[in-house]
Design a protein around this motif. Sequence first.
Motif, short mmCIF file in Angstrom:
data_model
loop_
_atom_site.label_atom_id
_atom_site.label_comp_id
_atom_site.label_asym_id
_atom_site.label_seq_id
_atom_site.Cartn_x
_atom_site.Cartn_y
_atom_site.Cartn_z
N THR A 8 -17.33 28.95 -42.08
CA THR A 8 -15.93 29.33 -42.06
C THR A 8 -15.62 30.11 -43.32
O THR A 8 -16.18 29.86 -44.38
CB THR A 8 -15.00 28.10 -41.98
OG1 THR A 8 -15.32 27.20 -43.06
CG2 THR A 8 -15.19 27.37 -40.67
N ARG B 163 -21.91 29.36 -34.48
CA ARG B 163 -20.79 30.15 -35.01
C ARG B 163 -19.79 29.29 -35.76
O ARG B 163 -19.21 29.71 -36.75
CB ARG B 163 -20.09 30.89 -33.87
CG ARG B 163 -20.96 31.93 -33.18
CD ARG B 163 -20.13 32.72 -32.19
NE ARG B 163 -20.93 33.69 -31.44
CZ ARG B 163 -20.43 34.58 -30.61
NH1 ARG B 163 -19.13 34.64 -30.42
NH2 ARG B 163 -21.22 35.42 -29.98
N ARG B 164 -19.58 28.08 -35.30
CA ARG B 164 -18.57 27.21 -35.92
C ARG B 164 -19.04 26.64 -37.26
O ARG B 164 -18.24 26.03 -37.97
CB ARG B 164 -18.25 26.06 -34.97
CG ARG B 164 -19.41 25.08 -34.77
CD ARG B 164 -19.01 23.96 -33.85
NE ARG B 164 -20.07 22.95 -33.76
CZ ARG B 164 -19.98 21.84 -33.05
NH1 ARG B 164 -18.87 21.60 -32.36
NH2 ARG B 164 -20.96 20.97 -33.01
N TYR C 83 -14.45 30.97 -35.53
CA TYR C 83 -15.19 30.26 -34.48
C TYR C 83 -15.20 28.76 -34.78
O TYR C 83 -16.26 28.15 -34.96
CB TYR C 83 -16.63 30.79 -34.41
CG TYR C 83 -16.73 32.25 -34.09
CD1 TYR C 83 -16.48 32.73 -32.83
CD2 TYR C 83 -17.08 33.16 -35.08
CE1 TYR C 83 -16.57 34.08 -32.52
CE2 TYR C 83 -17.18 34.52 -34.80
CZ TYR C 83 -16.92 34.97 -33.52
OH TYR C 83 -17.02 36.30 -33.24
N ARG C 84 -14.04 28.15 -34.84
CA ARG C 84 -13.97 26.75 -35.24
C ARG C 84 -14.57 25.81 -34.20
O ARG C 84 -15.03 24.72 -34.55
CB ARG C 84 -12.52 26.36 -35.53
CG ARG C 84 -11.90 27.16 -36.67
CD ARG C 84 -10.53 26.62 -37.05
NE ARG C 84 -9.93 27.44 -38.10
CZ ARG C 84 -10.19 27.32 -39.38
NH1 ARG C 84 -11.04 26.40 -39.78
NH2 ARG C 84 -9.61 28.09 -40.28
N THR C 85 -14.57 26.19 -32.95
CA THR C 85 -15.10 25.31 -31.89
C THR C 85 -16.19 26.00 -31.08
O THR C 85 -16.57 25.49 -30.03
CB THR C 85 -13.97 24.87 -30.94
OG1 THR C 85 -13.37 26.03 -30.34
CG2 THR C 85 -12.90 24.09 -31.70
N ASP C 86 -16.69 27.13 -31.57
CA ASP C 86 -17.67 27.91 -30.80
C ASP C 86 -19.07 27.40 -31.13
O ASP C 86 -19.53 27.49 -32.27
CB ASP C 86 -17.56 29.39 -31.16
CG ASP C 86 -18.22 30.28 -30.11
OD1 ASP C 86 -19.26 29.86 -29.57
OD2 ASP C 86 -17.69 31.36 -29.83
N TYR C 87 -19.76 26.89 -30.10
CA TYR C 87 -21.09 26.31 -30.31
C TYR C 87 -22.20 27.31 -30.05
O TYR C 87 -23.37 26.96 -30.11
CB TYR C 87 -21.27 25.08 -29.40
CG TYR C 87 -22.39 24.18 -29.83
CD1 TYR C 87 -22.31 23.44 -31.01
CD2 TYR C 87 -23.55 24.07 -29.07
CE1 TYR C 87 -23.35 22.62 -31.40
CE2 TYR C 87 -24.59 23.24 -29.45
CZ TYR C 87 -24.49 22.52 -30.63
OH TYR C 87 -25.53 21.72 -31.03
#
Length: 333
Positions: A149, A145-146, A217-221
């Motif tokens: 962007t 997700r990350r 989702y900048r930090t969603d793995y």
Amino acid sequence: MYVTTPGGGDGSLRLAARDRHVWALFTDWCAATDQPPIPATPHHLARFLHDNPAAPATQRRRVSVINTAHRRQGHPAPGTDEAIRRALNATRGAQLRRVSAVVAKRLPQIPIAGWPAGLFGRRDGLILALAAAGVGFEQIARLRRRDITATGDHSAPLLLSVGRERIDLPESPEIPMVSIYLEWTEVLGFLDQNHGTRTIARHFEAGRDLAGFDTAYRTDYRPLLTPINRWGHTPLAPAPLTARSVAAITHAHLSGKAPAHTLPPRRSRPDTAPDMHSIDGNRDLDTHYYERGTQARRSAHQDLTDVTDLLDDIEDRADQLLAELASILDDVT
């Protein structure tokens, strides 16, 4: 032999002697146009190539050297931009233009509403858009997700991160990349906030809008794209699609053979409860009941031995689909 040459920024970089003239040409052009050589944007690199025409092999060499210089200083390589890759590879560009034309025709036919067709349609639309942009099946399957962007501006491209590379996914009237991406992230955001498939099913069945549920989702793995079963359920534990599944989904849509994704018919329930029989403790069992029971189990065991062959046949068909897709999307990966 390696030499140390200015990097156009802080620090220095080591390039092979045969690459010095390429880097010197680029830094001279940057100085003349008042642009920093590092970091250079794909737009600036494209301008450099336009202002310094050469044979395709020479241009590819230049891009390779500039990419190397950027990577060694910890910057994204500007030459990985899809527009530049297409310009340097005429065959790839022609193939992806053909794929993009087919995808542009298919996208309006893919539903984004209704249950569960809308759920499948939003996911598959993003897969097709990414494939048309030149993202390979393996890369699509590995996306988290990350990794993508969006600025929120529909005129700006999506930014895709693959490893340490940054790739612009441009917006176009034929393939509205940002809208397609947001339609799927709205689903992900809704599922994050409302656990349970039945809740989102009611939204789709009622034709309600999912706007506002998309999330950054900048930090969603977690995986960006996940499997969906025939009833619209996604895995409880986050699981990514496989590259083979991505290829099969793409092939199905490009060939016009994508399933409709309708719910299987529900089993009808009897209006009245079945008659209840009391247990007769004095009833005598047939003397051959045991032999008949073991024979039934033996027959069932024999029937189930064909399941392995059936699964092998399904896998062979999937391999065949992948081979056919390669002929349609040669070099996309």
